[in-house]
Structure formats: C-alpha cells, structure tokens
Design a protein around this motif. Structure first.
Motif, PDB file in Angstrom:
ATOM      1  N   LEU A 285      34.325  39.885  58.565  1.00 12.29           N
ATOM      2  CA  LEU A 285      35.624  39.840  57.880  1.00 12.29           C
ATOM      3  C   LEU A 285      35.449  39.755  56.370  1.00 12.29           C
ATOM      4  CD1 LEU A 285      37.569  37.452  60.277  1.00 12.29           C
ATOM      5  CD2 LEU A 285      38.126  39.845  59.804  1.00 12.29           C
ATOM      6  N   ASN A 286      34.493  38.944  55.923  1.00 14.86           N
ATOM      7  CA  ASN A 286      34.236  38.862  54.479  1.00 14.86           C
ATOM      8  C   ASN A 286      33.782  40.203  53.918  1.00 14.86           C
ATOM      9  OD1 ASN A 286      34.892  36.159  53.990  1.00 14.86           O
ATOM     10  ND2 ASN A 286      32.927  35.456  54.781  1.00 14.86           N
ATOM     11  N   MET A 287      32.959  40.913  54.677  1.00 18.99           N
ATOM     12  CA  MET A 287      32.490  42.228  54.235  1.00 18.99           C
ATOM     13  C   MET A 287      33.643  43.228  54.211  1.00 18.99           C
ATOM     14  SD  MET A 287      28.831  42.373  56.214  1.00 18.99           S
ATOM     15  CE  MET A 287      28.201  43.791  55.342  1.00 18.99           C
ATOM     16  N   VAL A 288      34.600  43.065  55.126  1.00 26.57           N
ATOM     17  CA  VAL A 288      35.782  43.936  55.140  1.00 26.57           C
ATOM     18  C   VAL A 288      36.588  43.747  53.855  1.00 26.57           C
ATOM     19  CG1 VAL A 288      38.044  44.264  56.229  1.00 26.57           C
ATOM     20  CG2 VAL A 288      35.988  44.156  57.639  1.00 26.57           C
ATOM     21  N   LYS A 289      36.812  42.496  53.484  1.00 27.84           N
ATOM     22  CA  LYS A 289      37.612  42.215  52.281  1.00 27.84           C
ATOM     23  C   LYS A 289      36.919  42.723  51.017  1.00 27.84           C
ATOM     24  CE  LYS A 289      38.111  37.874  53.641  1.00 27.84           C
ATOM     25  NZ  LYS A 289      38.501  36.451  53.735  1.00 27.84           N
ATOM     26  N   VAL A 290      35.641  42.442  50.910  1.00 32.26           N
ATOM     27  CA  VAL A 290      34.888  42.899  49.727  1.00 32.26           C
ATOM     28  C   VAL A 290      34.791  44.425  49.724  1.00 32.26           C
ATOM     29  CG1 VAL A 290      32.664  42.834  48.551  1.00 32.26           C
ATOM     30  CG2 VAL A 290      33.590  40.759  49.572  1.00 32.26           C
ATOM     31  N   GLY A 291      34.529  45.009  50.901  1.00 31.74           N
ATOM     32  CA  GLY A 291      34.413  46.463  50.994  1.00 31.74           C
ATOM     33  C   GLY A 291      35.693  47.171  50.612  1.00 31.74           C
ATOM     34  N   ALA A 292      36.836  46.623  51.012  1.00 30.34           N
ATOM     35  CA  ALA A 292      38.123  47.235  50.676  1.00 30.34           C
ATOM     36  C   ALA A 292      38.341  47.247  49.165  1.00 30.34           C
ATOM     37  CB  ALA A 292      39.261  46.488  51.370  1.00 30.34           C
ATOM     38  N   ARG A 293      38.075  46.114  48.529  1.00 33.15           N
ATOM     39  CA  ARG A 293      38.293  46.033  47.080  1.00 33.15           C
ATOM     40  C   ARG A 293      37.322  46.928  46.306  1.00 33.15           C
ATOM     41  NH1 ARG A 293      38.781  40.437  48.087  1.00 33.15           N
ATOM     42  NH2 ARG A 293      36.761  40.045  47.116  1.00 33.15           N
ATOM     43  N   LEU A 294      36.036  46.854  46.665  1.00 27.64           N
ATOM     44  CA  LEU A 294      35.047  47.645  45.919  1.00 27.64           C
ATOM     45  C   LEU A 294      35.258  49.145  46.120  1.00 27.64           C
ATOM     46  CD1 LEU A 294      31.755  45.585  46.364  1.00 27.64           C
ATOM     47  CD2 LEU A 294      33.385  45.555  44.474  1.00 27.64           C
ATOM     48  N   SER A 295      35.665  49.547  47.323  1.00 25.44           N
ATOM     49  CA  SER A 295      35.972  50.962  47.559  1.00 25.44           C
ATOM     50  C   SER A 295      37.132  51.410  46.672  1.00 25.44           C
ATOM     51  CB  SER A 295      36.343  51.188  49.032  1.00 25.44           C
ATOM     52  OG  SER A 295      35.253  50.908  49.873  1.00 25.44           O
ATOM     53  N   PHE A 296      38.142  50.548  46.568  1.00 26.50           N
ATOM     54  CA  PHE A 296      39.292  50.857  45.704  1.00 26.50           C
ATOM     55  C   PHE A 296      38.859  50.995  44.247  1.00 26.50           C
ATOM     56  CE2 PHE A 296      42.717  49.608  42.868  1.00 26.50           C
ATOM     57  CZ  PHE A 296      43.780  50.367  43.332  1.00 26.50           C
ATOM     58  N   TYR A 297      38.016  50.069  43.782  1.00 31.66           N
ATOM     59  CA  TYR A 297      37.588  50.117  42.383  1.00 31.66           C
ATOM     60  C   TYR A 297      36.783  51.389  42.081  1.00 31.66           C
ATOM     61  CZ  TYR A 297      38.827  45.133  42.455  1.00 31.66           C
ATOM     62  OH  TYR A 297      39.477  43.948  42.592  1.00 31.66           O
ATOM     63  N   LEU A 298      35.903  51.762  42.996  1.00 34.49           N
ATOM     64  CA  LEU A 298      35.126  52.992  42.808  1.00 34.49           C
ATOM     65  C   LEU A 298      36.043  54.202  42.684  1.00 34.49           C
ATOM     66  CD1 LEU A 298      32.159  52.502  45.314  1.00 34.49           C
ATOM     67  CD2 LEU A 298      31.954  52.810  42.848  1.00 34.49           C
ATOM     68  N   MET A 299      37.018  54.271  43.593  1.00 40.84           N
ATOM     69  CA  MET A 299      37.971  55.376  43.551  1.00 40.84           C
ATOM     70  C   MET A 299      38.810  55.340  42.280  1.00 40.84           C
ATOM     71  SD  MET A 299      38.326  57.807  45.817  1.00 40.84           S
ATOM     72  CE  MET A 299      40.060  58.182  45.606  1.00 40.84           C
ATOM     73  N   PHE A 300      39.223  54.135  41.896  1.00 35.42           N
ATOM     74  CA  PHE A 300      40.125  54.009  40.758  1.00 35.42           C
ATOM     75  C   PHE A 300      39.450  54.396  39.447  1.00 35.42           C
ATOM     76  CE2 PHE A 300      42.854  51.930  37.661  1.00 35.42           C
ATOM     77  CZ  PHE A 300      44.119  52.208  38.168  1.00 35.42           C
ATOM     78  N   LEU A 301      38.187  53.991  39.275  1.00 36.11           N
ATOM     79  CA  LEU A 301      37.468  54.339  38.046  1.00 36.11           C
ATOM     80  C   LEU A 301      37.399  55.852  37.846  1.00 36.11           C
ATOM     81  CD1 LEU A 301      34.456  51.860  37.877  1.00 36.11           C
ATOM     82  CD2 LEU A 301      36.196  52.213  36.115  1.00 36.11           C
ATOM     83  N   LEU A 302      37.162  56.580  38.932  1.00 33.71           N
ATOM     84  CA  LEU A 302      37.051  58.032  38.839  1.00 33.71           C
ATOM     85  C   LEU A 302      38.420  58.713  38.803  1.00 33.71           C
ATOM     86  CD1 LEU A 302      34.149  58.389  41.386  1.00 33.71           C
ATOM     87  CD2 LEU A 302      34.003  58.907  38.959  1.00 33.71           C
ATOM     88  N   SER A 303      39.410  58.089  39.420  1.00 32.50           N
ATOM     89  CA  SER A 303      40.739  58.697  39.483  1.00 32.50           C
ATOM     90  C   SER A 303      41.531  58.522  38.191  1.00 32.50           C
ATOM     91  CB  SER A 303      41.542  58.093  40.639  1.00 32.50           C
ATOM     92  OG  SER A 303      40.916  58.296  41.870  1.00 32.50           O
ATOM     93  N   PHE A 304      41.287  57.430  37.477  1.00 33.47           N
ATOM     94  CA  PHE A 304      42.098  57.107  36.301  1.00 33.47           C
ATOM     95  C   PHE A 304      42.163  58.238  35.274  1.00 33.47           C
ATOM     96  CE2 PHE A 304      42.324  55.362  31.958  1.00 33.47           C
ATOM     97  CZ  PHE A 304      43.617  54.861  31.987  1.00 33.47           C
ATOM     98  N   PRO A 305      41.019  58.770  34.801  1.00 29.08           N
ATOM     99  CA  PRO A 305      41.123  59.859  33.815  1.00 29.08           C
ATOM    100  C   PRO A 305      41.779  61.114  34.380  1.00 29.08           C
ATOM    101  CG  PRO A 305      38.850  59.580  34.538  1.00 29.08           C
ATOM    102  CD  PRO A 305      39.618  58.422  35.079  1.00 29.08           C
ATOM    103  N   ILE A 306      41.574  61.370  35.683  1.00 29.44           N
ATOM    104  CA  ILE A 306      42.191  62.553  36.294  1.00 29.44           C
ATOM    105  C   ILE A 306      43.699  62.384  36.363  1.00 29.44           C
ATOM    106  CG2 ILE A 306      42.269  64.037  38.343  1.00 29.44           C
ATOM    107  CD1 ILE A 306      39.415  63.128  38.970  1.00 29.44           C
ATOM    108  N   LEU A 307      44.164  61.189  36.720  1.00 29.13           N
ATOM    109  CA  LEU A 307      45.599  60.927  36.788  1.00 29.13           C
ATOM    110  C   LEU A 307      46.244  61.002  35.405  1.00 29.13           C
ATOM    111  CD1 LEU A 307      45.548  57.964  39.339  1.00 29.13           C
ATOM    112  CD2 LEU A 307      46.658  60.174  39.691  1.00 29.13           C
ATOM    113  N   CYS A 308      45.519  60.537  34.386  1.00 26.59           N
ATOM    114  CA  CYS A 308      46.066  60.552  33.024  1.00 26.59           C
ATOM    115  C   CYS A 308      46.081  61.950  32.418  1.00 26.59           C
ATOM    116  CB  CYS A 308      45.255  59.622  32.122  1.00 26.59           C
ATOM    117  SG  CYS A 308      45.442  57.870  32.507  1.00 26.59           S
ATOM    118  N   GLU A 309      45.048  62.748  32.685  1.00 29.52           N
ATOM    119  CA  GLU A 309      44.883  64.038  32.013  1.00 29.52           C
ATOM    120  C   GLU A 309      44.702  65.171  33.032  1.00 29.52           C
ATOM    121  OE1 GLU A 309      45.372  64.397  28.918  1.00 29.52           O
ATOM    122  OE2 GLU A 309      45.376  62.283  28.308  1.00 29.52           O
ATOM    123  N   THR A 310      45.538  65.189  34.055  1.00 28.97           N
ATOM    124  CA  THR A 310      45.400  66.189  35.119  1.00 28.97           C
ATOM    125  C   THR A 310      45.507  67.605  34.581  1.00 28.97           C
ATOM    126  OG1 THR A 310      46.502  64.603  36.582  1.00 28.97           O
ATOM    127  CG2 THR A 310      46.186  66.834  37.427  1.00 28.97           C
TER     128      THR A 310
END
Length: 493
Positions: A285-310
């Motif tokens: 369960l702890n790995m699920v919580k950490v995995g969910a957040r870290l997966s989101f952060y990885l996606m968000f870092l790469l998505s942010f510039p694309i969302l801003c300057e599509t």
C-alpha cells in the motif's frame, strides 16, 4: 527513454510528412481496428503477468514453469482465433462501413493485414515479456527499446526512398521489426531463465485459475476497446480520416511522454505484487501511494511545457498539422495525468485476485465513453467534447478504484485520497500560477525559453520540497547515489 522519446517524435514528423494527413489517419484508424481484438488478448495478458509475478514472489518455481508453458500454448491458440476474427469481421467492417476514400481502400486492406500479423507476433511475445518484468530485468527492456527506435528510424528512411506505396511499405516494415524483436526476447529469455523452457503440458487447475481471473479482466478489456478504438471509429464515421490523423498525432505525443511513467510503473509493479504475495500488504500500500505520486510528477514535468506551448511545439515539430490537433493534444495529456494516478491501484487490486466487483464497476464506467461520445457527436458538438467526457469518466474511475481498495484492504477512504492527491494538487496549482505569469510575456521566444527552463526548474523544486515528504526526499538522495530502487522502497514503512 529520452532517446526513445526523441526518435519517436522525430519519426512521427517524417511519417506524417511522407504519408500525408489522409494516409496517416488511415493507418491510425485501421491499426486501431485490429487493436479492437486485443480485448481477447488483453484480459489474458494481465492474467499471465499477475500469475507469473505472484508465483515468483512466493518462490514456487515448479508452478511458475507450468504457468509459463501453459501461457505460451494459450497465446498460440489465441493468435489463431484472432486471425480468423480479423480476416472475417475486420475485413468486412473495413470495406463496408469505414469512411475511407475509394482510391485508398486497397492500401487500407494491406495495412489491416500487416497490422494483424504484427499484433499476432506481439501476442505470442506476452509470456516472455511478462517473465522479464517479473524478474525485474529492466536493462533488457532498455537495450531492446533503443534497438526498436533505431530500427524505426531506419524504416522511416526506407519509407522516404520507397518506390512502392508508402502506407503499405510502412506497415510491412513495422511487421518486420516486430518479428525481429520477438526473436530477440525469445533468445534472451531462453538463455537467462530456466522457466522459459517450454513443456507442452495441460494443467486443468492452473488453466481454471487463470481463466477465472482473465474472464473478469475481459470485461475491463472490452470496455477499454469501446473507450479508445470504438471512439476512434466514431470520429472516423462522423468526421473522416483527417480527424483520425489529429488523434494519431495527439496519441504519439502522449505515448512519448507517458513512456516515462509507464517504465517507472513497469519497474515498480513486480514489487507491489511480490510484497502482496508475501503477505506484506502495508508495504504494498505504501508503494502504491508513492508510486501514484511519483508517476504523476514524472508525467507532469514533461507535460507542463507541452501544455503551455502546444501550438509552438506542433509547428516546430510538424510545421503543418490537421485541425483540432492542439486541443486534442492538451486534453489527452490532462486525461493521462489523471489516469496515471490509478495505475498502482490497479496493480494491487489485480494482485489480490479478487477482481469481480472491481471489473463489473469499472467496465460500466469505461464503456460509457462510447454511447455518450456517440450522443454528443450526433448532436453536433465539437470533436474535442469526446476528450472532456474521457476526463470526467477517468476521475470517476479513480474514485471507484480507490473505493474498491478501501473495501479490500480496510484502509480509510478519505485519508488515502488525501495522501495520494493533496501534494499533486498543490503542484498543479503552483504550475497554473507559473503558466499565468508566463502568459503575460508577449514575446514568443522569451516566453518559450522561460517556460522550458525557469518554469520546469521551479516546478521541479516545488516537487522536491512540496510534492515529496521527508522520507521520499531521502529516497531520492539514495537514488541519486545509484542505490537499487527496491532497497530504497524498503525504507517506507
């Protein structure tokens, strides 16, 4: 992953240029027609991955050998069933109901055939890939992925100089690449894992156990097909192949960005399942919580510039692109940012083996994408509305998956939601504020430079000090010192 993303985005631009918008759309929708039959294989593939990893976690080598051999046999039989289904139903639907120009229908039929052969090769590879993941030999995936994108780059060059129909040539080259990769994975597994020696056996108990699990997963696979390929076909029927090309471009960007979180979860999933199999549910369960957040952060870092300057990125990447590509890309990234939070939850629910209630509920939610999308397109709403529907249903699906986890593992529902969502929501708010500040800059070049440098750096700092707790920051320090990820997660209690 960086090399994979760079080459994928580059080759997508060249493919769109030399195939043309219409042929690119045809490849996207016809290939999707074959993928519709993954509802048969997808449920079984999930079953194979779960059972192989589970038995490895329990250390039951004898049963693991039987599961692998039976899985290979079942997938060969399954390939024959899918071949017959596509050659009958698929060919009929393509020629009778798809919105494709008469001058390109012959090429579309060739695409269907090569897509089918590629799909069958990938189905047969499922047990081999599952055992590599179960043993966590991620380096093998890294090297083969580099080879794969290199071969696709060569395929693009051959496409440019091809004297025959480029759409047919491209489909054929992807089939050849799939065959070569299948051979490499097969050789690697046979030389590294004793379990990969096939013994033609038929164990009724194992087959029944896997079939029951796969049977309930079948509902989820069916719902996913309606959600993705079913909606793609609706777009084709209402708006034609050009809009399918816009969908294809959005999907290419999404796949390139999503590969980072997908590879992270591929490495983490075996640990979640093995710990569950060993009875250490709290650690899972702890790995699920950490995995969910870290997966989101990885996606968000790469998505942010694309969302801003599509718009800028698409013009730089493709120069010319179909209508609706910008909005499709933005909404697809938002959808994936929501969906990625569910991935670790799905893993632990599957690890439990108690999936009947989950699959019934989630299938009903996901399949709603199809009738609601049909209704809004029929009423004349913009094509982008189908992505908004997907986003709303993805939020509902996340809440439902968390509720199932709450019931199965007896965890506080609202507390779990808070622990998973609170920090990602704060990071999102910070990013929105940054984007609003950057939008006041009128000069395009200055704004883009600040977005790709200052914006990303500021969000990364925010993730480290706001998005992670003190234990996770310590884990990050250890990771930077090249400690194994499995040892790092042992620190989470």
């Amino acid at each position: 992953m960086f090399l994979n993303m760079a080459i994928t985005l580059y080759t997508s631009r060249i493919i769109l240029k030399y195939l043309g918008i219409e042929d690119y759309g045809i490849y996207n929708v016809v290939g999707g027609l074959v993928s519709m039959f993954s509802l048969i294989s997808g449920s079984l593939s999930n079953s194979v991955s779960r059972f192989i990893t589970f038995e490895l976690g329990r250390g039951n080598e004898q049963k693991l050998r039987k599961i692998f051999s039976i899985s290979v046999l079942i997938h060969i039989i399954l390939s024959g069933i899918i071949f017959l289904a596509v050659e009958s139903i698929g060919v009929w639907f393509l020629n009778a109901h798809m919105n494709i120009n008469d001058t390109r229908i012959n090429a579309a039929n060739w695409v269907l055939q090569f897509s089918l052969f590629t799909f069958i090769v990938n189905i047969i590879s499922v047990p081999y890939n599952a055992i590599i993941i179960a043993y966590e030999k991620m380096k093998a995936f890294a090297y083969v992925s580099i080879l794969e994108v290199t071969l696709k780059l060569i395929a693009v060059y051959l496409l440019i100089i091809s004297p025959i129909d480029r759409l047919i040539m491209y489909s054929f080259l992807l089939f050849l690449i799939a065959v070569l990769l299948r051979m490499i994975y097969g050789i690697y597994c046979k030389t590294h894992f004793n379990e990969c020696t096939i013994r033609w056996t038929w164990n009724k108990d194992i087959i029944m156990e896997m079939s029951q699990f796969a049977g309930w997963n079948f509902l989820g696979s069916l719902a996913n097909i309606f959600k993705t390929q079913g909606v793609n076909i609706l777009v084709n029927i209402f708006h034609g192949a050009t809009l399918n090309a816009a969908q294809g471009i959005a999907t290419q960007i999404n796949n390139a960005v999503q590969s980072f979180s997908e590879n992270f979860m591929t490495a983490l999933n075996p640990q979640i399942i093995k710990n569950y199999a060993n009875g250490d549910i709290n650690k899972s369960l702890n790995m699920v919580k950490v995995g969910a957040r870290l997966s989101f952060y990885l996606m968000f870092l790469l998505s942010f510039p694309i969302l801003c300057e599509t718009s800028f990125i698409l013009k730089l990447w493709l120069q010319d692109f179909p209508l609706y590509t910008i909005i499709f890309t933005k909404l697809t990234l938002i959808y994936i940012l929501i969906e990625v939070l569910s991935k670790p939850i799905i893993t632990i629910i599957n690890a439990s083996g108690r999936i009947r209630a989950y699959q019934l509920g989630i299938s009903i939610l996901l399949v709603l994408n199809f009738p609601i999308s049909f209704l809004v397109l029929k009423l004349g709403y913009a094509p982008s509305s189908i992505y908004i529907i997907s986003i709303l249903i993805a939020i509902s699906a996340f809440l439902f998956r968390t509720y199932i986890l709450h019931k199965q593992c007896n965890i506080p529902y609202l507390r779990f939601l808070y622990e998973v969502l609170s920090r990602p929501i704060l990071i999102t708010i910070i990013a929105i504020i940054i984007q609003k500040i950057l939008s006041f800059i009128q000069a395009d070049i200055e704004r883009i430079i600040l977005t790709f440098t200052g914006g990303i750096i500021f969000i990364l700092i925010s993730i480290i000090f706001v998005g992670l707790n003190s234990q996770e920051r310590n884990i990050l320090k250890d990771l930077l010192h090249k400690k194994r990820i499995t040892n790092d997660y042992n620190k989470i209690r």
